[in-house]
Write a protein that holds these residues in place. Sequence first.
Motif, PDB file in Angstrom:
ATOM      1  N   LEU A 114      39.729  28.159  52.259  1.00  0.00           N
ATOM      2  CA  LEU A 114      39.255  29.481  51.840  1.00  0.00           C
ATOM      3  C   LEU A 114      39.164  29.505  50.316  1.00  0.00           C
ATOM      4  N   ASP A 115      37.983  29.096  49.821  1.00  0.00           N
ATOM      5  CA  ASP A 115      37.794  29.057  48.372  1.00  0.00           C
ATOM      6  C   ASP A 115      37.536  30.479  47.859  1.00  0.00           C
ATOM      7  N   GLY A 116      38.131  30.773  46.716  1.00  0.00           N
ATOM      8  CA  GLY A 116      37.936  32.118  46.154  1.00  0.00           C
ATOM      9  C   GLY A 116      38.917  33.107  46.742  1.00  0.00           C
ATOM     10  N   SER A 117      40.039  32.581  47.303  1.00  0.00           N
ATOM     11  CA  SER A 117      40.942  33.468  48.061  1.00  0.00           C
ATOM     12  C   SER A 117      41.533  34.577  47.199  1.00  0.00           C
ATOM     13  N   ARG A 239      24.638  35.713  36.706  1.00  0.00           N
ATOM     14  CA  ARG A 239      25.369  36.238  37.877  1.00  0.00           C
ATOM     15  C   ARG A 239      26.597  35.352  38.066  1.00  0.00           C
ATOM     16  N   TYR A 240      27.776  35.951  38.074  1.00  0.00           N
ATOM     17  CA  TYR A 240      29.015  35.187  38.255  1.00  0.00           C
ATOM     18  C   TYR A 240      29.978  36.017  39.077  1.00  0.00           C
ATOM     19  N   ILE A 241      30.207  35.579  40.335  1.00  0.00           N
ATOM     20  CA  ILE A 241      31.010  36.388  41.257  1.00  0.00           C
ATOM     21  C   ILE A 241      32.497  36.004  41.179  1.00  0.00           C
ATOM     22  N   GLY A 242      32.751  34.772  40.703  1.00  0.00           N
ATOM     23  CA  GLY A 242      34.145  34.310  40.709  1.00  0.00           C
ATOM     24  C   GLY A 242      34.524  33.761  42.068  1.00  0.00           C
ATOM     25  N   SER A 243      33.529  33.482  42.889  1.00  0.00           N
ATOM     26  CA  SER A 243      33.743  32.841  44.188  1.00  0.00           C
ATOM     27  C   SER A 243      32.652  31.781  44.308  1.00  0.00           C
ATOM     28  N   LEU A 244      33.083  30.502  44.201  1.00  0.00           N
ATOM     29  CA  LEU A 244      32.117  29.401  44.082  1.00  0.00           C
ATOM     30  C   LEU A 244      31.092  29.384  45.203  1.00  0.00           C
ATOM     31  N   VAL A 245      31.559  29.566  46.443  1.00  0.00           N
ATOM     32  CA  VAL A 245      30.621  29.467  47.578  1.00  0.00           C
ATOM     33  C   VAL A 245      29.562  30.569  47.494  1.00  0.00           C
ATOM     34  N   ILE A 257      21.773  27.738  38.401  1.00  0.00           N
ATOM     35  CA  ILE A 257      22.814  26.735  38.122  1.00  0.00           C
ATOM     36  C   ILE A 257      24.170  27.415  38.046  1.00  0.00           C
ATOM     37  N   PHE A 258      25.179  26.737  38.596  1.00  0.00           N
ATOM     38  CA  PHE A 258      26.583  27.152  38.460  1.00  0.00           C
ATOM     39  C   PHE A 258      27.264  26.150  37.540  1.00  0.00           C
ATOM     40  N   CYS A 259      27.947  26.681  36.525  1.00  0.00           N
ATOM     41  CA  CYS A 259      28.603  25.783  35.557  1.00  0.00           C
ATOM     42  C   CYS A 259      30.086  26.129  35.475  1.00  0.00           C
ATOM     43  N   TYR A 260      30.946  25.102  35.591  1.00  0.00           N
ATOM     44  CA  TYR A 260      32.343  25.277  35.254  1.00  0.00           C
ATOM     45  C   TYR A 260      32.715  24.095  34.348  1.00  0.00           C
ATOM     46  N   PRO A 261      32.479  24.239  33.048  1.00  0.00           N
ATOM     47  CA  PRO A 261      32.650  23.101  32.132  1.00  0.00           C
ATOM     48  C   PRO A 261      34.121  22.779  31.881  1.00  0.00           C
ATOM     49  N   GLY A 269      38.145  20.508  33.737  1.00  0.00           N
ATOM     50  CA  GLY A 269      37.653  21.761  34.310  1.00  0.00           C
ATOM     51  C   GLY A 269      38.591  22.273  35.388  1.00  0.00           C
ATOM     52  N   LYS A 270      38.095  23.068  36.305  1.00  0.00           N
ATOM     53  CA  LYS A 270      38.936  23.689  37.344  1.00  0.00           C
ATOM     54  C   LYS A 270      38.534  23.267  38.757  1.00  0.00           C
ATOM     55  N   ILE A 271      37.261  23.043  38.987  1.00  0.00           N
ATOM     56  CA  ILE A 271      36.750  22.816  40.358  1.00  0.00           C
ATOM     57  C   ILE A 271      37.233  21.452  40.855  1.00  0.00           C
ATOM     58  N   ARG A 272      37.693  21.415  42.148  1.00  0.00           N
ATOM     59  CA  ARG A 272      38.206  20.167  42.703  1.00  0.00           C
ATOM     60  C   ARG A 272      37.059  19.297  43.157  1.00  0.00           C
ATOM     61  N   LEU A 273      37.205  18.006  42.905  1.00  0.00           N
ATOM     62  CA  LEU A 273      36.136  17.064  43.225  1.00  0.00           C
ATOM     63  C   LEU A 273      35.974  16.865  44.724  1.00  0.00           C
ATOM     64  N   TYR A 275      36.951  18.279  47.717  1.00  0.00           N
ATOM     65  CA  TYR A 275      36.597  19.230  48.782  1.00  0.00           C
ATOM     66  C   TYR A 275      35.864  20.462  48.247  1.00  0.00           C
ATOM     67  N   GLU A 276      35.448  20.427  46.984  1.00  0.00           N
ATOM     68  CA  GLU A 276      34.591  21.509  46.476  1.00  0.00           C
ATOM     69  C   GLU A 276      33.307  20.920  45.874  1.00  0.00           C
ATOM     70  N   ALA A 277      33.433  20.250  44.734  1.00  0.00           N
ATOM     71  CA  ALA A 277      32.243  19.743  44.038  1.00  0.00           C
ATOM     72  C   ALA A 277      31.495  18.708  44.863  1.00  0.00           C
TER      73      ALA A 277
HETATM   74  P1  P6P Z   1      37.514  31.583  36.977  1.00  0.00           P
HETATM   75  C1  P6P Z   1      38.172  30.354  42.886  1.00  0.00           C
HETATM   76  O1  P6P Z   1      39.538  30.249  42.548  1.00  0.00           O
HETATM   77  C2  P6P Z   1      37.438  29.261  42.168  1.00  0.00           C
HETATM   78  O2  P6P Z   1      37.973  28.025  42.449  1.00  0.00           O
HETATM   79  C3  P6P Z   1      35.959  29.319  42.521  1.00  0.00           C
HETATM   80  O3  P6P Z   1      35.725  29.852  43.777  1.00  0.00           O
HETATM   81  C4  P6P Z   1      35.387  30.183  41.428  1.00  0.00           C
HETATM   82  O4  P6P Z   1      34.033  29.868  41.140  1.00  0.00           O
HETATM   83  C5  P6P Z   1      36.278  29.864  40.237  1.00  0.00           C
HETATM   84  O5  P6P Z   1      37.536  29.481  40.761  1.00  0.00           O
HETATM   85  C6  P6P Z   1      36.471  31.072  39.334  1.00  0.00           C
HETATM   86  O6  P6P Z   1      37.296  30.641  38.277  1.00  0.00           O
HETATM   87  O7  P6P Z   1      38.346  30.734  36.041  1.00  0.00           O
HETATM   88  O8  P6P Z   1      36.143  31.885  36.410  1.00  0.00           O
HETATM   89  O9  P6P Z   1      38.202  32.830  37.488  1.00  0.00           O
END
Ligand code: P6P
Length: 331
Positions: A114-117, A239-245, A257-261, A269-273, A275-277
Motif C-alpha cells: 500500500l504505497d502512499g499509506s 500536479r503532485y498528489i503525494g501518492s506515487l501510484v 513526468i514524475f520526479c523524485y530527485p 532519493g526516497k523511492i524504492r527501486l 518494488y516501486e521504481a
Molecule cells: P514526499 C509515499 O510515501 C511515497 O513513497 C510516494 O507514494 C509519494 O510519491 C512520495 O512518497 C511522497 O513523498 O516526500 O513528497 O511526501
Amino acid sequence: MSKIYTIERFILEHQPESAKGEFTNLLYDIALAAKIIAHKTNRAGLVDILGRAGAINIQGEEQQKLDVYADEMIFRICDHSGRLCVMASEEQEEIMHIPEQFEKGSYALVYDPLDGSSNIDVNVSIGTIFGIYRALDWDLRGREEDVLQPGRDLVAAGYVLYGSSTMLVYSTGQGVHGFTLDPELGEFLLSHQNMRLPAPPAYYSINHAYFQRWSPAVQSYVRWLQGGEDGSAPVMSSRYIGSLVADFHRNLLRGGIFCYPAEENKPNGKIRLLYEAGPLAYLIEQAGGYASNGRGPILDIQPTDLHQRTPLFIGNRSLVDMAEKFVAEED
Ligand code: P6P
C-alpha cells in the motif's frame, strides 16, 4: 457492442506463449488480493481500520492498519498458490519464504502492498505496486537473488489504484492494459486496452518544497519544466498528489513526468527501486516512455539490497531525456 473482457479472460487470451499456467494464475491471485484490499480501503473510514497499527516498518515509518492488512492479504493469497518460491515486500525487512507445507513455483513476487499509506486517513488515493520475476535457480529454494534482479528481467509488473474507482493496470510485455473494478459484479473489466503515453505531456509532478535540497542541475531542470532556461519545454501544469501510484497513473493517461530527485541528505532519493521504481519503469517503457535515475535506465540497475532507494524521473521520454541532459552537464 465491444467485447466485455474480465481480467481473467483477458489474461488467458493475451498470455505470452512462453507463460505457463502458474504465471497466468498468479495474476488472478493478485487481482483477487486487489479486490479484497479495495473492499477494505473503501470502508477504511467506517471500520476501525484507520489510524496507526502501532508498529514501525522496516522503513522506520509508522504502519497504518490498512498497509499491515494489505501486506498480510497479498502474502496469504499468494503463499499457497504453488506459483511462487519467494516474496519480498516493502513492509518486511527480509524476503518471505513459502511455508514448507505449500508447493513452490518458479516465480518471485516483489510488492509494495500500500504505497502512499500516509494518505489513508485523509482519503487520498493509494496504491499497490507489484513485479514478477522468474526465479533464478531451479531448485526453488527461494533466495534473495531471486528478487534482486534488474527491472529489465521482470516478466510482469503492475499496480492497483484505490481511488474514485479501483483500477488494476498491468503488463506482461505485450503492452499496458487497464481494468476497472465493477463493485457490484466484483469483476475487473477491461477499460483501457494498450495504454500509451500521450504527447505532448500535460503534467509534471515534483515536491517543490524540497527545491533547496536539490543539486543545481536538478534546480535548473525544474526551472526548464516550468518554461524557464531555454523555454523549449512543453507548456504543462504541476500536479503532485503525494501518492506515487496516483501521480503515475494520471501522467500515464495524460502524459507527463514524475520526479523524485536525490537530495543533500537523501543521495538516493526516497523511492524504492525493487518494488516501486522498477515495476513502474517496466510499465512506462511498455507504454512508450522511459524511467531514469538521472544518469541511466532504472531497468538496468542491478539491485543489491531489498529496500534500496533510487532517484526517479519517469514519464515521457522527451522529458526524462532532458533530466539526464541537465544532470550530465553538471557531472
Ligand atoms: P514526499 C509515499 O510515501 C511515497 O513513497 C510516494 O507514494 C509519494 O510519491 C512520495 O512518497 C511522497 O513523498 O516526500 O513528497 O511526501
